[in-house]
Write a protein that holds these residues in place. Structure first.
Motif, PDB file in Angstrom:
ATOM      1  N   GLU A 148       0.832  -1.207   0.000  1.00 15.24           N
ATOM      2  CA  GLU A 148       0.000   0.000   0.000  1.00 15.24           C
ATOM      3  C   GLU A 148       0.869   1.260   0.000  1.00 15.24           C
ATOM      4  O   GLU A 148       0.612   2.207  -0.745  1.00 15.24           O
ATOM      5  N   GLU A 149       1.935   1.262   0.811  1.00 15.54           N
ATOM      6  CA  GLU A 149       2.851   2.411   0.839  1.00 15.54           C
ATOM      7  C   GLU A 149       3.542   2.579  -0.520  1.00 15.54           C
ATOM      8  O   GLU A 149       3.700   3.700  -1.008  1.00 15.54           O
ATOM      9  N   ARG A 150       3.942   1.463  -1.124  1.00 14.51           N
ATOM     10  CA  ARG A 150       4.588   1.540  -2.442  1.00 14.51           C
ATOM     11  C   ARG A 150       3.639   2.150  -3.467  1.00 14.51           C
ATOM     12  O   ARG A 150       4.036   2.984  -4.274  1.00 14.51           O
ATOM     13  N   TYR A 151       2.374   1.732  -3.419  1.00 16.47           N
ATOM     14  CA  TYR A 151       1.378   2.272  -4.353  1.00 16.47           C
ATOM     15  C   TYR A 151       1.170   3.768  -4.121  1.00 16.47           C
ATOM     16  O   TYR A 151       1.185   4.555  -5.064  1.00 16.47           O
ATOM     17  N   LEU A 152       0.998   4.167  -2.871  1.00 19.39           N
ATOM     18  CA  LEU A 152       0.780   5.590  -2.556  1.00 19.39           C
ATOM     19  C   LEU A 152       1.988   6.433  -2.957  1.00 19.39           C
ATOM     20  O   LEU A 152       1.826   7.540  -3.482  1.00 19.39           O
ATOM     21  N   ASN A 153       3.187   5.914  -2.739  1.00 17.44           N
ATOM     22  CA  ASN A 153       4.396   6.644  -3.133  1.00 17.44           C
ATOM     23  C   ASN A 153       4.473   6.795  -4.648  1.00 17.44           C
ATOM     24  O   ASN A 153       4.851   7.849  -5.151  1.00 17.44           O
ATOM     25  N   LEU A 154       4.113   5.743  -5.358  1.00 17.56           N
ATOM     26  CA  LEU A 154       4.097   5.817  -6.826  1.00 17.56           C
ATOM     27  C   LEU A 154       3.137   6.902  -7.279  1.00 17.56           C
ATOM     28  O   LEU A 154       3.435   7.677  -8.179  1.00 17.56           O
ATOM     29  N   PHE A 155       1.986   6.923  -6.637  1.00 14.92           N
ATOM     30  CA  PHE A 155       0.937   7.873  -6.968  1.00 14.92           C
ATOM     31  C   PHE A 155       1.437   9.306  -6.774  1.00 14.92           C
ATOM     32  O   PHE A 155       1.171  10.187  -7.570  1.00 14.92           O
ATOM     33  N   THR A 156       2.199   9.524  -5.692  1.00 17.92           N
ATOM     34  CA  THR A 156       2.729  10.844  -5.367  1.00 17.92           C
ATOM     35  C   THR A 156       3.897  11.219  -6.269  1.00 17.92           C
ATOM     36  O   THR A 156       3.952  12.318  -6.819  1.00 17.92           O
ATOM     37  N   GLU A 157       4.865  10.296  -6.409  1.00 20.94           N
ATOM     38  CA  GLU A 157       6.099  10.602  -7.126  1.00 20.94           C
ATOM     39  C   GLU A 157       5.945  10.584  -8.645  1.00 20.94           C
ATOM     40  O   GLU A 157       6.625  11.320  -9.344  1.00 20.94           O
ATOM     41  N   ARG A 158       5.121   9.680  -9.135  1.00 15.69           N
ATOM     42  CA  ARG A 158       5.011   9.533 -10.590  1.00 15.69           C
ATOM     43  C   ARG A 158       3.548   9.377 -10.994  1.00 15.69           C
ATOM     44  O   ARG A 158       3.135   8.322 -11.456  1.00 15.69           O
ATOM     45  N   PRO A 159       2.749  10.435 -10.804  1.00 11.46           N
ATOM     46  CA  PRO A 159       1.311  10.327 -11.098  1.00 11.46           C
ATOM     47  C   PRO A 159       1.043   9.917 -12.552  1.00 11.46           C
ATOM     48  O   PRO A 159       0.050   9.259 -12.833  1.00 11.46           O
ATOM     49  N   ASN A 160       1.951  10.275 -13.466  1.00 14.49           N
ATOM     50  CA  ASN A 160       1.763   9.889 -14.872  1.00 14.49           C
ATOM     51  C   ASN A 160       1.774   8.370 -15.025  1.00 14.49           C
ATOM     52  O   ASN A 160       1.100   7.816 -15.888  1.00 14.49           O
ATOM     53  N   LEU A 161       2.517   7.691 -14.162  1.00 14.14           N
ATOM     54  CA  LEU A 161       2.577   6.229 -14.224  1.00 14.14           C
ATOM     55  C   LEU A 161       1.182   5.634 -13.985  1.00 14.14           C
ATOM     56  O   LEU A 161       0.729   4.790 -14.743  1.00 14.14           O
ATOM     57  N   ILE A 162       0.507   6.128 -12.975  1.00 13.06           N
ATOM     58  CA  ILE A 162      -0.815   5.610 -12.627  1.00 13.06           C
ATOM     59  C   ILE A 162      -1.815   5.858 -13.764  1.00 13.06           C
ATOM     60  O   ILE A 162      -2.668   5.034 -14.044  1.00 13.06           O
ATOM     61  N   LYS A 163      -1.689   7.005 -14.432  1.00 19.50           N
ATOM     62  CA  LYS A 163      -2.623   7.354 -15.513  1.00 19.50           C
ATOM     63  C   LYS A 163      -2.343   6.595 -16.804  1.00 19.50           C
ATOM     64  O   LYS A 163      -3.252   6.326 -17.565  1.00 19.50           O
ATOM     65  N   GLU A 164      -1.072   6.284 -17.064  1.00 17.29           N
ATOM     66  CA  GLU A 164      -0.711   5.818 -18.398  1.00 17.29           C
ATOM     67  C   GLU A 164      -0.281   4.355 -18.489  1.00 17.29           C
ATOM     68  O   GLU A 164      -0.078   3.851 -19.584  1.00 17.29           O
ATOM     69  N   VAL A 165      -0.121   3.694 -17.352  1.00 16.94           N
ATOM     70  CA  VAL A 165       0.379   2.315 -17.357  1.00 16.94           C
ATOM     71  C   VAL A 165      -0.736   1.370 -16.917  1.00 16.94           C
ATOM     72  O   VAL A 165      -1.410   1.639 -15.921  1.00 16.94           O
ATOM     73  N   PRO A 166      -0.940   0.273 -17.637  1.00 14.20           N
ATOM     74  CA  PRO A 166      -1.975  -0.684 -17.228  1.00 14.20           C
ATOM     75  C   PRO A 166      -1.770  -1.167 -15.782  1.00 14.20           C
ATOM     76  O   PRO A 166      -0.640  -1.393 -15.347  1.00 14.20           O
ATOM     77  N   LEU A 167      -2.895  -1.316 -15.068  1.00 19.05           N
ATOM     78  CA  LEU A 167      -2.834  -1.681 -13.650  1.00 19.05           C
ATOM     79  C   LEU A 167      -2.125  -3.014 -13.405  1.00 19.05           C
ATOM     80  O   LEU A 167      -1.469  -3.179 -12.383  1.00 19.05           O
ATOM     81  N   LYS A 168      -2.216  -3.958 -14.345  1.00 23.09           N
ATOM     82  CA  LYS A 168      -1.551  -5.255 -14.120  1.00 23.09           C
ATOM     83  C   LYS A 168      -0.038  -5.066 -14.020  1.00 23.09           C
ATOM     84  O   LYS A 168       0.629  -5.774 -13.275  1.00 23.09           O
ATOM     85  N   TYR A 169       0.521  -4.086 -14.738  1.00 27.43           N
ATOM     86  CA  TYR A 169       1.960  -3.834 -14.659  1.00 27.43           C
ATOM     87  C   TYR A 169       2.313  -3.109 -13.362  1.00 27.43           C
ATOM     88  O   TYR A 169       3.359  -3.340 -12.780  1.00 27.43           O
ATOM     89  N   ILE A 170       1.425  -2.218 -12.928  1.00 27.06           N
ATOM     90  CA  ILE A 170       1.650  -1.516 -11.661  1.00 27.06           C
ATOM     91  C   ILE A 170       1.601  -2.521 -10.509  1.00 27.06           C
ATOM     92  O   ILE A 170       2.436  -2.482  -9.602  1.00 27.06           O
ATOM     93  N   ALA A 171       0.643  -3.439 -10.560  1.00 22.90           N
ATOM     94  CA  ALA A 171       0.536  -4.473  -9.517  1.00 22.90           C
ATOM     95  C   ALA A 171       1.833  -5.272  -9.444  1.00 22.90           C
ATOM     96  O   ALA A 171       2.415  -5.452  -8.369  1.00 22.90           O
TER      97      ALA A 171
END
Length: 189
Positions: A148-171
């Protein structure tokens, strides 16, 4: 921002150095879902992303079990840098998640730029520092944070990642299943 501007944010580059360096650059367009580097190939380029997104992953026979361990975006360097430095085959793949435009320099041409320009060593240092910091941060994250912390940090540090990368790769990147990521997203929304 163009490549020269990016470099000159760190240090000024003489026109003569830029002339030699830029003469060695090749602009490559990589189509979405294309592979930039296969497992078993030796990386022969360091590239600067002008446009697009790539992911680094370890392929598996079962595509659902592939391990995504990195992403690169516009205005970042990209390379299977361990393979590039050692001249040994890569143990992972790099894939374009969107159509990409990159400026690439080959290993051989970079050696010449190192020898003949003041800027060559700067390019080497900038790209290696950038690639090292991404790798180091990811290792620290996996060792010290919850999913959960890794996900929240990703969201904060690289918001473009969350918008542009398929969720299966983020998982995969944060080390959880798609279902676990779905639960994390529900909990924090």
């Amino acid at each position: 921002m163009d490549f020269r501007e990016y470099i000159e944010k760190t240090v000024p580059v003489s026109d003569a150095d830029w002339q030699l360096f830029s003469s060695k650059l090749e602009n490559r367009i990589i189509k979405k879902k294309s592979t930039l580097l296969e497992v078993g190939e030796t990386e022969n380029h360091i590239s600067f992303i002008e446009k697009g997104i790539a992911r680094f992953f370890i392929p598996k026979e079962d595509k659902e079990k592939e391990i995504t361990f990195g992403f690169c975006f516009k205005n970042e360097f990209i390379s299977a840098y361990d393979s590039f430095l050692t001249r040994k085959p890569s143990l992972y793949q790099i894939e374009a998640l969107s159509t990409m435009s990159v400026w690439s320099i080959s290993y051989q041409d970079l050696q010449e730029v190192y020898e003949k320009t003041a800027m060559g060593n700067l390019i080497g240092r900038l790209s290696s520092e950038r690639l090292f910091l991404i790798k180091s941060k990811r290792e620290q994250s996996l060792l010290n944070e919850t999913a959960e912390e890794r996900y929240l940090n990703l969201f904060t540090e690289r918001p473009n990642l969350i918008k542009e990368v398929p969720l299966k790769y983020i998982a995969s990147y944060i080390g959880v299943t798609a279902q676990a990521l779905s639960r994390i997203r529900k909990r924090i929304s």
